[in-house]
Design an enzyme around this catalytic site. Sequence first.
Site, mmCIF file in Angstrom:
data_model
loop_
_atom_site.group_PDB
_atom_site.id
_atom_site.type_symbol
_atom_site.label_atom_id
_atom_site.label_comp_id
_atom_site.label_asym_id
_atom_site.label_seq_id
_atom_site.Cartn_x
_atom_site.Cartn_y
_atom_site.Cartn_z
ATOM 1 N N SER A 1 42.094 36.291 29.425
ATOM 2 C CA SER A 1 42.064 36.493 30.883
ATOM 3 C C SER A 1 40.680 36.361 31.517
ATOM 4 C CB SER A 1 42.640 37.864 31.230
ATOM 5 O OG SER A 1 44.049 37.826 31.211
ATOM 6 N N LYS B 1 39.973 33.822 34.253
ATOM 7 C CA LYS B 1 40.189 34.104 35.674
ATOM 8 C C LYS B 1 38.880 34.082 36.458
ATOM 9 C CE LYS B 1 44.455 36.900 35.296
ATOM 10 N NZ LYS B 1 44.700 36.955 33.851
ATOM 11 N N SER C 1 43.860 42.011 36.584
ATOM 12 C CA SER C 1 44.158 40.850 35.744
ATOM 13 C C SER C 1 45.537 40.292 36.081
ATOM 14 C CB SER C 1 44.087 41.214 34.252
ATOM 15 O OG SER C 1 43.934 40.049 33.467
#
Length: 524
Positions: free
Chosen positions: A179, A182, A360
């Site tokens: 993640s 991102k 997230s």
Amino acid sequence: MPETGKWQVRWQSAERSARAATRAAVRSVQTAVDATRQTWQATPRQTQQTWRLTAVSAATGLAVAIVAVAASGPWDSGQRTAERAEAAEMDGASGEHHAPEARPAPSAPPVLPALGGRVPGAAGRGAAPAPTDAGLADALAPLLKDPALGPLRTASVLDVAAGREVFGEGQGKAATPASTVKLATAVAALSALGPDHRIDTTVVLTGKNRLVLVGGGDPTLTARAPRHGAEEQPANLRTLADATARALKKRHLTKISLGYDTAAYSGPVQHPIGPNENIAPVTALMTDEARLDDSEHGTAPRDADPSHTAARTFADLLHDRGITVDGDPEGAKAPKKAARIAAVHSLPLSALVERMLTYSDNDIAEALARQTALASRQPASFAGAGKAVRTALQREHLPLSGAVFEDGSGLDRDDKVTAGLLSRLLLHASSPDHPALRPVVTGLPVAAFTGTLSNRYRGQSAGAGAVRAKTGTLTGVNTLAGTVVDADGRLLTFSFMTTGTTDPQGAQNALDKLASAVANCGCR
């Protein structure tokens, strides 16, 4: 009562003592005033003007301070009560699982030196002493040998004020970011669209009594009742129904047919990982991230056809407002020049980026990647979004060697970035030369307090409250990238990546210790 007489005597005695003290104080004040008057009269005119200016400046400063405090109130023990209430609500509604046992509230040590404690001769953003490469290596190199980390372990730490790397190990090796990708999605979207960009959901009239609900790709569009007390509300399907019903009644229309348009996005709607509670089908029209429960963050069961469900919900809302929808909504393509009769707008992109990073949020991440594709005139698909993100980062002159962007969320294990890129993304967003990217920094979770870090750093006082970082976790993959102010007050960005881990909790703790070591470091 037998004690009354004694009480009266004592009271009268106290009164006499108070009056005597008051007279003495008045005489002292009068003497001081007379002395001050004599000193003033004997003072040169130029000195008198200086004193006047100082007094006026002090009074003005005091007034400004009073106005500022009043404007930002109400306050309670130094904290805005509204912010405190919002923080409590967020913690209870995050969709995360918190341990049931009672724990002491996390505390954070001071992360800046005492006021006025600048290094002699230093000024500006680099006033605090910079860590040395050798000092950071002494602190971090042993921690990178933690056996809980996988065979691939890379790191990069940058000094924001100097704009240079002060520690690196394998920082040029591309690895699966999970993640933390991102961060790339956020920088790309903000640089391509700007922080004030909003995503529209519209209703157009395509015939005498034919409506089309046009999705623009806002994953935060909601069909729920507005939350009371929230400063900013996401776009609401109920608001859109209100405006649509008013527009139709002005046209004397009370019976219509309804279509829905998802053509803003192209390619497969299913993420390569398949149906999953971490992400909904990626479509241009959905409400509440297609969640089938009341959650707002975290994992949840998802609707398999969120666009059709959103259109049916809209039809029900119109019915509640006196508009009859004939038949079941069907997929349609709205003509480019169709008359728009109603619209709602998402929160600004800055707010979407912050929410994406704090929690997230995979659905927001994929939407922002596709919005970047639309801004770059690329197909709004997984492939087109990946190309658009890469192009946007290239324009920002970021190091993309080995980088692969297969999605915007990091759920795809084929994504690849380097620790050097992650730390540079954060350096770029921290720079005063790029104010549009500031939501990347402000959206980072705070260690032991918010978002995906709310349950971490509980036993690490150096990191709690000081570390702000984006987490990344897949099976065998653990990453952490963020910002920290070290013990000397120097702002640093960092990224730590490891692959091939077999103990997820141990690997996570090892990464947290690395970030805490940077926070605790006066590494010179």
